[in-house]
Design a protein around this motif. Structure first.
Motif, PDB file in Angstrom:
ATOM      1  N   PRO A 237       0.802  -1.229   0.000  1.00 18.25           N
ATOM      2  CA  PRO A 237       0.000   0.000   0.000  1.00 18.25           C
ATOM      3  C   PRO A 237       0.832   1.275   0.000  1.00 18.25           C
ATOM      4  O   PRO A 237       0.350   2.330  -0.407  1.00 18.25           O
ATOM      5  N   PHE A 238       2.081   1.195   0.448  1.00 20.13           N
ATOM      6  CA  PHE A 238       2.949   2.365   0.414  1.00 20.13           C
ATOM      7  C   PHE A 238       3.473   2.543  -1.014  1.00 20.13           C
ATOM      8  O   PHE A 238       4.151   1.671  -1.545  1.00 20.13           O
ATOM      9  N   SER A 239       3.167   3.688  -1.597  1.00 16.34           N
ATOM     10  CA  SER A 239       3.462   3.917  -3.010  1.00 16.34           C
ATOM     11  C   SER A 239       4.401   5.086  -3.254  1.00 16.34           C
ATOM     12  O   SER A 239       4.818   5.314  -4.390  1.00 16.34           O
ATOM     13  N   THR A 240       4.732   5.837  -2.200  1.00 15.43           N
ATOM     14  CA  THR A 240       5.511   7.064  -2.347  1.00 15.43           C
ATOM     15  C   THR A 240       6.535   7.155  -1.230  1.00 15.43           C
ATOM     16  O   THR A 240       6.240   6.814  -0.080  1.00 15.43           O
ATOM     17  N   LEU A 241       7.741   7.597  -1.571  1.00 13.33           N
ATOM     18  CA  LEU A 241       8.741   7.939  -0.573  1.00 13.33           C
ATOM     19  C   LEU A 241       9.018   9.437  -0.672  1.00 13.33           C
ATOM     20  O   LEU A 241       9.328   9.940  -1.759  1.00 13.33           O
ATOM     21  N   VAL A 242       8.900  10.123   0.439  1.00 11.28           N
ATOM     22  CA  VAL A 242       9.182  11.555   0.492  1.00 11.28           C
ATOM     23  C   VAL A 242      10.504  11.771   1.215  1.00 11.28           C
ATOM     24  O   VAL A 242      10.733  11.181   2.283  1.00 11.28           O
ATOM     25  N   PHE A 243      11.350  12.592   0.628  1.00  7.06           N
ATOM     26  CA  PHE A 243      12.593  12.995   1.287  1.00  7.06           C
ATOM     27  C   PHE A 243      12.495  14.475   1.596  1.00  7.06           C
ATOM     28  O   PHE A 243      12.193  15.283   0.722  1.00  7.06           O
ATOM     29  N   TRP A 244      12.762  14.811   2.868  1.00  5.45           N
ATOM     30  CA  TRP A 244      12.661  16.216   3.289  1.00  5.45           C
ATOM     31  C   TRP A 244      13.761  16.540   4.290  1.00  5.45           C
ATOM     32  O   TRP A 244      14.050  15.749   5.192  1.00  5.45           O
ATOM     33  N   THR A 245      14.366  17.702   4.119  1.00  5.58           N
ATOM     34  CA  THR A 245      15.314  18.216   5.096  1.00  5.58           C
ATOM     35  C   THR A 245      15.466  19.714   4.877  1.00  5.58           C
ATOM     36  O   THR A 245      15.055  20.245   3.836  1.00  5.58           O
ATOM     37  N   VAL A 246      16.024  20.394   5.862  1.00  4.30           N
ATOM     38  CA  VAL A 246      16.330  21.818   5.745  1.00  4.30           C
ATOM     39  C   VAL A 246      17.795  22.029   6.126  1.00  4.30           C
ATOM     40  O   VAL A 246      18.359  21.276   6.927  1.00  4.30           O
ATOM     41  N   ARG A 247      18.385  23.050   5.533  1.00  5.81           N
ATOM     42  CA  ARG A 247      19.793  23.324   5.775  1.00  5.81           C
ATOM     43  C   ARG A 247      20.021  23.753   7.220  1.00  5.81           C
ATOM     44  O   ARG A 247      19.214  24.463   7.812  1.00  5.81           O
ATOM     45  N   GLY A 248      21.115  23.287   7.788  1.00  4.55           N
ATOM     46  CA  GLY A 248      21.486  23.678   9.142  1.00  4.55           C
ATOM     47  C   GLY A 248      20.889  22.824  10.241  1.00  4.55           C
ATOM     48  O   GLY A 248      21.161  23.054  11.421  1.00  4.55           O
ATOM     49  N   LYS A 249      20.067  21.832   9.888  1.00  6.59           N
ATOM     50  CA  LYS A 249      19.456  20.944  10.872  1.00  6.59           C
ATOM     51  C   LYS A 249      20.069  19.552  10.761  1.00  6.59           C
ATOM     52  O   LYS A 249      20.355  19.074   9.661  1.00  6.59           O
ATOM     53  N   ASP A 250      20.224  18.893  11.911  1.00  8.19           N
ATOM     54  CA  ASP A 250      20.898  17.588  11.949  1.00  8.19           C
ATOM     55  C   ASP A 250      19.928  16.434  11.719  1.00  8.19           C
ATOM     56  O   ASP A 250      19.950  15.425  12.430  1.00  8.19           O
ATOM     57  N   TYR A 251      19.068  16.563  10.737  1.00  7.80           N
ATOM     58  CA  TYR A 251      18.141  15.469  10.443  1.00  7.80           C
ATOM     59  C   TYR A 251      17.829  15.432   8.948  1.00  7.80           C
ATOM     60  O   TYR A 251      17.991  16.400   8.212  1.00  7.80           O
ATOM     61  N   TYR A 252      17.367  14.264   8.536  1.00  8.64           N
ATOM     62  CA  TYR A 252      16.719  14.097   7.236  1.00  8.64           C
ATOM     63  C   TYR A 252      15.528  13.180   7.456  1.00  8.64           C
ATOM     64  O   TYR A 252      15.512  12.349   8.385  1.00  8.64           O
ATOM     65  N   CYS A 253      14.522  13.323   6.631  1.00 10.46           N
ATOM     66  CA  CYS A 253      13.318  12.512   6.742  1.00 10.46           C
ATOM     67  C   CYS A 253      13.143  11.696   5.460  1.00 10.46           C
ATOM     68  O   CYS A 253      13.186  12.254   4.362  1.00 10.46           O
ATOM     69  N   LEU A 254      12.979  10.405   5.607  1.00  7.70           N
ATOM     70  CA  LEU A 254      12.648   9.514   4.501  1.00  7.70           C
ATOM     71  C   LEU A 254      11.345   8.833   4.880  1.00  7.70           C
ATOM     72  O   LEU A 254      11.320   7.956   5.743  1.00  7.70           O
ATOM     73  N   GLU A 255      10.256   9.265   4.238  1.00  6.12           N
ATOM     74  CA  GLU A 255       8.906   8.992   4.716  1.00  6.12           C
ATOM     75  C   GLU A 255       8.125   8.097   3.764  1.00  6.12           C
ATOM     76  O   GLU A 255       7.899   8.467   2.607  1.00  6.12           O
ATOM     77  N   PRO A 256       7.683   6.929   4.206  1.00 11.35           N
ATOM     78  CA  PRO A 256       6.795   6.112   3.372  1.00 11.35           C
ATOM     79  C   PRO A 256       5.353   6.622   3.467  1.00 11.35           C
ATOM     80  O   PRO A 256       4.786   6.724   4.551  1.00 11.35           O
ATOM     81  N   TRP A 257       4.791   6.965   2.321  1.00 11.48           N
ATOM     82  CA  TRP A 257       3.401   7.415   2.220  1.00 11.48           C
ATOM     83  C   TRP A 257       2.629   6.449   1.317  1.00 11.48           C
ATOM     84  O   TRP A 257       3.202   5.845   0.406  1.00 11.48           O
ATOM     85  N   THR A 258       1.323   6.365   1.540  1.00 13.44           N
ATOM     86  CA  THR A 258       0.496   5.547   0.652  1.00 13.44           C
ATOM     87  C   THR A 258      -0.013   6.328  -0.547  1.00 13.44           C
ATOM     88  O   THR A 258      -0.447   5.734  -1.541  1.00 13.44           O
ATOM     89  N   ALA A 259       0.012   7.644  -0.477  1.00 18.53           N
ATOM     90  CA  ALA A 259      -0.514   8.477  -1.561  1.00 18.53           C
ATOM     91  C   ALA A 259       0.177   9.829  -1.538  1.00 18.53           C
ATOM     92  O   ALA A 259       0.717  10.244  -0.503  1.00 18.53           O
ATOM     93  N   PRO A 260       0.155  10.549  -2.656  1.00 19.99           N
ATOM     94  CA  PRO A 260       0.749  11.880  -2.677  1.00 19.99           C
ATOM     95  C   PRO A 260      -0.139  12.906  -1.973  1.00 19.99           C
ATOM     96  O   PRO A 260      -1.247  12.590  -1.534  1.00 19.99           O
ATOM     97  N   ARG A 261       0.349  14.131  -1.889  1.00 19.96           N
ATOM     98  CA  ARG A 261      -0.427  15.226  -1.321  1.00 19.96           C
ATOM     99  C   ARG A 261      -1.766  15.383  -2.045  1.00 19.96           C
ATOM    100  O   ARG A 261      -1.891  15.117  -3.227  1.00 19.96           O
ATOM    101  N   ASN A 262      -2.758  15.814  -1.284  1.00 21.95           N
ATOM    102  CA  ASN A 262      -4.076  16.184  -1.818  1.00 21.95           C
ATOM    103  C   ASN A 262      -4.879  15.001  -2.329  1.00 21.95           C
ATOM    104  O   ASN A 262      -5.836  15.169  -3.091  1.00 21.95           O
ATOM    105  N   ALA A 263      -4.523  13.792  -1.933  1.00 19.91           N
ATOM    106  CA  ALA A 263      -5.240  12.616  -2.420  1.00 19.91           C
ATOM    107  C   ALA A 263      -6.699  12.599  -1.988  1.00 19.91           C
ATOM    108  O   ALA A 263      -7.549  12.035  -2.681  1.00 19.91           O
ATOM    109  N   LEU A 264      -7.005  13.231  -0.869  1.00 19.31           N
ATOM    110  CA  LEU A 264      -8.388  13.238  -0.400  1.00 19.31           C
ATOM    111  C   LEU A 264      -9.287  14.031  -1.350  1.00 19.31           C
ATOM    112  O   LEU A 264     -10.497  13.790  -1.408  1.00 19.31           O
TER     113      LEU A 264
END
Length: 290
Positions: A237-264
């Protein structure tokens, strides 16, 4: 040897322990069922902003928030159902509401099961009945999050998208190497479809991209500075991976989603569970030395 400890600070915290592997996972049910910490040996794997967490008026920045019944945001935070317009904020409400502990186990692993059910509060913004059951399992260097989505309604389909938003701790993003099963991504900042060659430009102020054409159910990130690789597995059911980060922060996000934005609103890859039916899903994280 497995154990579950409890700790009371601002919130009741449950700590899953594998003492043989010296690994732990901390979970706060009443603050969105949030995983706040995951350690293996002396290595902290998750970024966590304690100051934001202490303020219930702020969204959490860190740990592993749960996304439901949407992933990402809606235009003007609105969607329409059955001729009526509803307001739903980014990533939905599951990460903000208290979850109930319904089971715990220390036989073959350390596990904690939480539940969130629909209420008058959720029906104001999302007019559907639901029952979510999440089971966190710790065994050695592996954290599994089993998910069961149930539609208890007798006559209404349950539409939703869901995902996880893990914040992985890293001290040097330039030393990250990515194995993501896609050759292209959508840049959420400028709307462009771009080719992916295994690396990101971390000089940018923000990176927010979605991989929506995945060739497998596995991804991995090697942290060469930290000397370990993080593996991510997820089921169909997971169909999308989102990668998000901002400069200067000690993290990155690799997020499994089932659908893209605005699917509702668009219906794209939206999950629909029939009345009196359930759907089970699984995400697995594993850390291994390089």
């Amino acid at each position: 040897m497995y154990a579950i400890e409890t700790q009371k600070k601002q919130y009741q915290t449950y700590i899953l322990c594998d003492r043989t592997a010296n690994s732990q996972v901390a979970i706060v049910p009443e603050r969105g069922g949030l995983v706040t910490r995951w350690t293996v040996g002396d290595r902290d794997l998750l970024y966590f902003d304690e100051e934001r967490f202490a303020n219930p008026q702020l969204s959490v920045r860190g740990g592993i928030p749960i996304l439901f019944p949407i992933c990402g945001n809606l235009p003007d935070n609105r969607y329409t159902y059955d001729g009526k317009t509803y307001h739903l904020k980014q990533h939905g409400f599951a990460r903000d509401l208290p979850w109930n502990v319904v089971d715990r186990n220390t036989e073959d692993c350390a596990s904690l099961t939480l539940e969130l059910v629909s209420s008058d509060r959720t029906r104001e913004v999302y007019p559907f009945e639901f029952q979510l059951t999440f089971t966190y399992r710790l065994q050695g260097d592996t954290l599994e999050i089993g998910q069961r989505f149930t539609n208890p309604s007798d006559d209404r389909v349950l539409p939703f998208s869901t995902g996880l938003h893990p914040y992985f701790l890293t001290r040097d993003k330039s030393q990250l190497r990515f194995l993501i099963p896609s050759k292209q991504y959508w840049n959420q900042i400028d709307g462009a479809l771009q080719d992916f060659h295994g690396q990101f430009d971390f000089d940018l102020d923000e990176i927010d991209v979605a991989f929506s054409q995945l060739s497998s159910h596995n991804a991995a990130v090697s942290d060469e500075a930290g000397g370990f690789q993080l593996k991510l597995e997820y089921n169909s059911p997971f169909s999308t991976l989102v990668f998000w980060t901002v400069r200067g922060k000690d993290y990155y996000c690799l997020e499994p989603w089932t659908a893209p934005r605005n699917a509702l609103n668009t219906g794209e890859r939206l999950i629909r569970i029939h009345p009196r039916s359930s759907l089970e899903m699984l995400v697995r994280f594993q850390v291994q030395p390089l």
